[in-house]
Design an enzyme around this catalytic site. Sequence first.
Site, PDB file in Angstrom:
ATOM      1  N   SER A  81     -26.995 -29.870  25.641  1.00  0.00           N
ATOM      2  CA  SER A  81     -25.691 -29.606  26.243  1.00  0.00           C
ATOM      3  C   SER A  81     -25.810 -28.527  27.310  1.00  0.00           C
ATOM      4  CB  SER A  81     -24.733 -29.138  25.147  1.00  0.00           C
ATOM      5  OG  SER A  81     -23.680 -28.374  25.687  1.00  0.00           O
ATOM      6  N   TYR A  96     -22.595 -25.371  17.577  1.00  0.00           N
ATOM      7  CA  TYR A  96     -23.186 -26.570  18.174  1.00  0.00           C
ATOM      8  C   TYR A  96     -24.145 -26.207  19.309  1.00  0.00           C
ATOM      9  CZ  TYR A  96     -23.119 -30.857  21.044  1.00  0.00           C
ATOM     10  OH  TYR A  96     -23.452 -31.947  21.802  1.00  0.00           O
ATOM     11  N   LYS A 100     -28.158 -26.645  19.561  1.00  0.00           N
ATOM     12  CA  LYS A 100     -28.794 -27.388  20.650  1.00  0.00           C
ATOM     13  C   LYS A 100     -29.932 -26.553  21.240  1.00  0.00           C
ATOM     14  CE  LYS A 100     -26.588 -31.356  21.103  1.00  0.00           C
ATOM     15  NZ  LYS A 100     -27.300 -32.572  20.673  1.00  0.00           N
TER      16      LYS A 100
END
Lengths: 329, 329
Positions: A81, A96, A100
Amino acid sequence: MPVTSFVVGKRKIDIAGDGPSCVEELFYGRPEFIFHLASLSEEADFDFDRGYRVNVDGTKNMLDAIRAIPGYCPRFVFASSIAAPSQCSAAPQDSYDTQKAIAELLVSEYSRKGYVDGISIRLPTIVGCPDATYKAATSFFPSMIREPLSGHEAICPVPLFFRHTIASPKAAAGNLLHAANLTSQQLAMSRTMNMPGIAPAVHDIIEALGNIAGKSVAKLIRQERDISIWRTVSSWPQNIDATYALSLGFVPDTSIDAIIKYYIKDELKQKKHSLPTEVEKMHVEDDLKQKKCSLPTGVEKRHVEDDLKQKTYSIPTGFGKRQLSGAAA
Amino acid sequence: MPVTSFVVGKRKIDIAGDGPSCVEELFYGRPEFIFHLASLSEEADFDFDRGYRVNVDGTKNMLDAIRAIPGYCPRFVFASSIAAPSQCSAAPQDSYDTQKAIAELLVSEYSRKGYVDGISIRLPTIVGCPDATYKAATSFFPSMIREPLSGHEAICPVPLFFRHTIASPKAAAGNLLHAANLTSQQLAMSRTMNMPGIAPAVHDIIEALGNIAGKSVAKLIRQERDISIWRTVSSWPQNIDATYALSLGFVPDTSIDAIIKYYIKDELKQKKHSLPTEVEKMHVEDDLKQKKCSLPTGVEKRHVEDDLKQKTYSIPTGFGKRQLSGAAA
């Protein structure tokens, strides 16, 4: 042989089991290319332990299972991301993105050791998705296109001048395929890179919707400020440096207009969703037949079928558009 | 209450056990400050699985054990490395640095969630260490000071112009204490930061050794190029940006001369090592009595004792100088 088309099969596997043996069976056929899009997005923040189990341990299980197979070193394309923290000064904004970043480090390190031939591509927020299952802080951005075109209201929680870097599912899929086809030599400088995207402001989206689908459709976007969403998204990087990816041949969408037109053509029509009458009148498909928008190489050739027997490449965590959009925040 | 002095106890615990319960007992006394210096350095590259178990899972076990205690949120000072990759374009050079970067992300994320009050300080290579147990790629740098002053030859595998950012154990310990005493407010911008250091070239070290200990001592450094070491260290960042840490009051050593003089005074004399005769003549101690070099606050007040009963702060992985030097590469 470069990947230009492949067959997608479905198999349900918990990658977050106890050690790499839980994912071993995915590699029985020794797939040359693996697209790892996993997995939990906003949920990683609510269910902290589960986030680490799936996003970090799950990724490590995949890498360790590959490492355990002698002489096997497949291309491993990891969908990261653009919000993953990569600078000292950038504190992670959610679990999150942190996970990542950890997974990116694992992919780079396992590649340096020669255990896997990995690449992490940092995808922008995906817009032009067919459904509303994606719940991350950026979900209002896709919804501003998806909902009005289905005749529903969409909420815009941020000021009209807010810009955000986005990509269509087609551009993202094209870049995932491109990542699969790069040589290891091309990745010598780094195996982690920001993907190019376009960064329209909210008012650009409203204007494009109005031009393509009509003013009444554009008016379905309602302003309703949400300070908590604004705090989160305003801290995100505004200028994504994708120089490295561009030099390697990754391509962004051409415009917000092109994204909206493709969404109308590819998603709504295929799904037989009802289009607001006005949209039909704009002859969107005729525009597209004239090919004013370039497609990333290979995307049109994809065949997505539900037959595991034809499996050529292992797509452990799914390659449907829902998962694809879930892979980027 | 700020930490200015504390007692160090010894307890042998495997932090890399199966889950956080293996480190629970370290937190029975609810220590306010935890210095986590773990752990495997060059070995992390040779024994890949063990590196991840100790450096990553071990750190996560510590953080999870703290998280499991309701209402407990101690300051957690993590000793990272300036070689930990923090830029997209910087590929990790070894497993140790990758694992440091992963642990930094965990510390930041657990802090953001309010589970711990963490800070990761990226230490430069520590020079002026009493023994030769540290085997990382940078070990030649400390050895160029340590070995000649003990009358032994040291190998310099890189060109004389090679510069490397270093710190003395005293500066590192002072900065670890400073990290413990910063308020959470001061860490609002980032909880990960490069420590300031000085960056002498090899020829600066040889010159300083000659001036302080005599030419015959300086001549014990022998040039013997090692292309593999040169490849590794020449890829490391030459200009460490420590602006953020400096703004928070972290301090580097004053000069390579000061580091060498302290090493002679503090380490060699205390250990009753024999000094080359010439060194004695230079009146190193007299120089120091005149206090031309500033010490990081609090360092002189440290009491290091081997009595666990007096334990005030939990120092899970040791706070001896050996471990300290092992914490930075």
